[in-house]
Design a protein around this motif. Structure first.
Motif, PDB file in Angstrom:
ATOM      1  N   ILE A  11       0.859  -1.179   0.000  1.00  9.14           N
ATOM      2  CA  ILE A  11       0.000   0.000   0.000  1.00  9.14           C
ATOM      3  C   ILE A  11       0.896   1.230   0.000  1.00  9.14           C
ATOM      4  N   LEU A  12       0.683   2.106  -0.971  1.00  6.51           N
ATOM      5  CA  LEU A  12       1.447   3.346  -1.040  1.00  6.51           C
ATOM      6  C   LEU A  12       0.542   4.520  -0.684  1.00  6.51           C
ATOM      7  N   TYR A  13       0.910   5.222   0.370  1.00  7.46           N
ATOM      8  CA  TYR A  13       0.237   6.461   0.745  1.00  7.46           C
ATOM      9  C   TYR A  13       0.971   7.589   0.028  1.00  7.46           C
ATOM     10  N   SER A  14       0.239   8.299  -0.824  1.00 14.51           N
ATOM     11  CA  SER A  14       0.887   9.191  -1.779  1.00 14.51           C
ATOM     12  C   SER A  14       0.021  10.404  -2.043  1.00 14.51           C
ATOM     13  N   TYR A  15       0.647  11.448  -2.550  1.00 10.07           N
ATOM     14  CA  TYR A  15      -0.060  12.615  -3.074  1.00 10.07           C
ATOM     15  C   TYR A  15       0.411  12.789  -4.502  1.00 10.07           C
ATOM     16  N   PHE A  16      -0.514  13.030  -5.414  1.00  7.15           N
ATOM     17  CA  PHE A  16      -0.184  12.975  -6.833  1.00  7.15           C
ATOM     18  C   PHE A  16       0.981  13.870  -7.217  1.00  7.15           C
ATOM     19  N   ARG A  17       1.105  15.049  -6.591  1.00  7.36           N
ATOM     20  CA  ARG A  17       2.116  16.018  -7.005  1.00  7.36           C
ATOM     21  C   ARG A  17       3.348  15.997  -6.106  1.00  7.36           C
ATOM     22  N   SER A  21       6.870  11.133  -3.355  1.00  7.19           N
ATOM     23  CA  SER A  21       5.984  10.016  -3.691  1.00  7.19           C
ATOM     24  C   SER A  21       6.206   9.557  -5.123  1.00  7.19           C
ATOM     25  N   TRP A  22       6.415  10.521  -6.005  1.00  5.22           N
ATOM     26  CA  TRP A  22       6.623  10.197  -7.424  1.00  5.22           C
ATOM     27  C   TRP A  22       7.866   9.332  -7.597  1.00  5.22           C
ATOM     28  N   ARG A  23       8.936   9.638  -6.882  1.00 10.33           N
ATOM     29  CA  ARG A  23      10.143   8.803  -6.968  1.00 10.33           C
ATOM     30  C   ARG A  23       9.822   7.343  -6.665  1.00 10.33           C
ATOM     31  N   VAL A  24       9.045   7.134  -5.616  1.00 10.78           N
ATOM     32  CA  VAL A  24       8.707   5.767  -5.212  1.00 10.78           C
ATOM     33  C   VAL A  24       7.787   5.114  -6.235  1.00 10.78           C
ATOM     34  N   ARG A  25       6.858   5.877  -6.783  1.00 10.67           N
ATOM     35  CA  ARG A  25       5.976   5.314  -7.809  1.00 10.67           C
ATOM     36  C   ARG A  25       6.782   4.840  -9.023  1.00 10.67           C
ATOM     37  N   ILE A  26       7.800   5.610  -9.396  1.00 13.28           N
ATOM     38  CA  ILE A  26       8.645   5.188 -10.526  1.00 13.28           C
ATOM     39  C   ILE A  26       9.363   3.889 -10.179  1.00 13.28           C
ATOM     40  N   ASN A  58       2.921   7.557   9.987  1.00 13.79           N
ATOM     41  CA  ASN A  58       4.207   8.227   9.804  1.00 13.79           C
ATOM     42  C   ASN A  58       4.276   9.446  10.715  1.00 13.79           C
ATOM     43  N   PRO A  59       4.970   9.347  11.832  1.00 17.19           N
ATOM     44  CA  PRO A  59       5.055  10.467  12.779  1.00 17.19           C
ATOM     45  C   PRO A  59       5.660  11.731  12.180  1.00 17.19           C
ATOM     46  N   LEU A  60       6.375  11.600  11.052  1.00 19.11           N
ATOM     47  CA  LEU A  60       6.967  12.769  10.409  1.00 19.11           C
ATOM     48  C   LEU A  60       5.950  13.571   9.610  1.00 19.11           C
ATOM     49  N   GLU A  61       4.732  13.015   9.455  1.00 19.85           N
ATOM     50  CA  GLU A  61       3.628  13.717   8.796  1.00 19.85           C
ATOM     51  C   GLU A  61       3.958  14.083   7.361  1.00 19.85           C
ATOM     52  N   LYS A  62       4.545  13.139   6.644  1.00 21.23           N
ATOM     53  CA  LYS A  62       4.906  13.373   5.245  1.00 21.23           C
ATOM     54  C   LYS A  62       4.599  12.135   4.424  1.00 21.23           C
ATOM     55  N   VAL A  63       4.405  12.336   3.139  1.00 20.47           N
ATOM     56  CA  VAL A  63       4.335  11.225   2.196  1.00 20.47           C
ATOM     57  C   VAL A  63       5.658  11.188   1.427  1.00 20.47           C
ATOM     58  N   PRO A  64       5.999   9.991   0.937  1.00 18.64           N
ATOM     59  CA  PRO A  64       5.222   8.755   0.912  1.00 18.64           C
ATOM     60  C   PRO A  64       5.407   7.921   2.178  1.00 18.64           C
ATOM     61  N   ALA A  65       4.468   6.993   2.337  1.00 22.54           N
ATOM     62  CA  ALA A  65       4.639   5.901   3.290  1.00 22.54           C
ATOM     63  C   ALA A  65       4.251   4.627   2.544  1.00 22.54           C
ATOM     64  N   LEU A  66       5.064   3.628   2.654  1.00 13.99           N
ATOM     65  CA  LEU A  66       4.826   2.369   1.939  1.00 13.99           C
ATOM     66  C   LEU A  66       4.699   1.239   2.948  1.00 13.99           C
ATOM     67  N   VAL A  67       3.549   0.594   2.943  1.00 17.14           N
ATOM     68  CA  VAL A  67       3.333  -0.590   3.773  1.00 17.14           C
ATOM     69  C   VAL A  67       3.623  -1.804   2.910  1.00 17.14           C
ATOM     70  N   ILE A  68       4.654  -2.556   3.274  1.00 15.42           N
ATOM     71  CA  ILE A  68       5.109  -3.659   2.432  1.00 15.42           C
ATOM     72  C   ILE A  68       5.783  -4.731   3.281  1.00 15.42           C
ATOM     73  N   THR A  72       6.188  -0.715   7.656  1.00 10.87           N
ATOM     74  CA  THR A  72       5.844   0.610   7.142  1.00 10.87           C
ATOM     75  C   THR A  72       7.130   1.391   6.953  1.00 10.87           C
ATOM     76  N   LEU A  73       7.394   1.779   5.718  1.00  9.22           N
ATOM     77  CA  LEU A  73       8.623   2.485   5.377  1.00  9.22           C
ATOM     78  C   LEU A  73       8.294   3.918   4.971  1.00  9.22           C
ATOM     79  N   THR A  74       9.151   4.837   5.370  1.00  7.81           N
ATOM     80  CA  THR A  74       9.012   6.238   4.989  1.00  7.81           C
ATOM     81  C   THR A  74      10.348   6.737   4.447  1.00  7.81           C
ATOM     82  N   GLN A  75      10.347   7.961   3.933  1.00  4.10           N
ATOM     83  CA  GLN A  75      11.508   8.584   3.301  1.00  4.10           C
ATOM     84  C   GLN A  75      11.793   7.903   1.949  1.00  4.10           C
TER      85      GLN A  75
END
Length: 217
Positions: A11-17, A21-26, A58-68, A72-75
């Motif tokens: 599961i990828l928690y993302s914002y389109f712009r 998040s875009w780096r991880v989507r690629i 994500n306590p850092l309050e940022k996207v992306p977050a990836l549950v895999i 749960t991974l961030t950054q």
């Protein structure tokens, strides 16, 4: 926000712009990893990333977050490094120590030096009247150095002729540069690499306009 770690599909928690998040989507696209997309609106109601539910993720309050794989991974760069180790197809970091260092230099120049200065929280602090000028100035300044750096590393892409994590950082940053009306004619090498990368399917399907939460979708 309930997280079922038994789910096999990431599961990828993302914002389109979101550049990060875009780096991880690629990376997910290049690795051929199917995933569920869960949008986090960074603007609506003061930003959904600040909600208690998301802060539990994500306590850092940022996207992306990836549950895999039960984690749960961030950054973005940490996530990409994990994916590259866990899913070795289409490696994004070279084995050669020097090339690997060059890739990390370019990636960090963008992800740590250029992009954070015009991140959403910074622009909100700068204010609406100044944010366009601010973003254009700092991206132009950063790209001036990056253009020279890439002249020592580039082949077809940022470092040599294979797609690396450096390229995953470059394309979202060029997108931001265009948003801030940076004169890309000043940066022919960056523009040439970006154009080549944007021809690749993984970069196209991960583009902000092609995400479920994009107004263009």
């Amino acid at each position: 926000m309930y997280i079922d770690y038994r789910l096999k599909q990431p599961i990828l928690y993302s914002y389109f712009r979101s550049s990060c998040s875009w780096r991880v989507r690629i990376a997910l696209a290049l690795k051929g990893i199917e995933y569920e997309y869960r949008p986090v609106n960074l603007i609506k109601a003061g930003g959904e990333q600040h909600s208690e539910n998301f802060k539990n993720l994500n306590p850092l309050e940022k996207v992306p977050a990836l549950v895999i794989n039960g984690h749960t991974l961030t950054q973005s760069l940490a996530i990409i490094n994990y994916l590259d180790e866990e899913y070795p197809q289409n490696k994004l970091l070279p084995v050669d120590p020097l090339m690997k260092a060059q890739v990390n230099i370019v990636a960090n120049a963008i992800a740590c030096d250029i992009q954070p200065i015009q991140n959403l929280v910074v622009l909100q602090y700068v204010g609406d009247e100044k944010k366009a000028e601010w973003g254009k100035y700092w991206i132009t300044k950063g790209f001036t150095g990056l253009e020279k750096l890439l002249s020592t590393t580039a082949g077809k892409y940022c470092v040599g002729d294979s797609v690396t994590v450096a390229d995953l950082c470059l394309v979202p940053q060029v997108y931001n540069a265009n948003r801030f009306k940076v004169d890309m004619a000043e940066f022919p090498l960056i523009s040439r690499i970006n154009q080549a990368l944007c021809q690749l399917e993984a970069f196209q399907i991960s583009h902000p306009d092609n995400q479920p939460d994009s107004p263009q979708h």
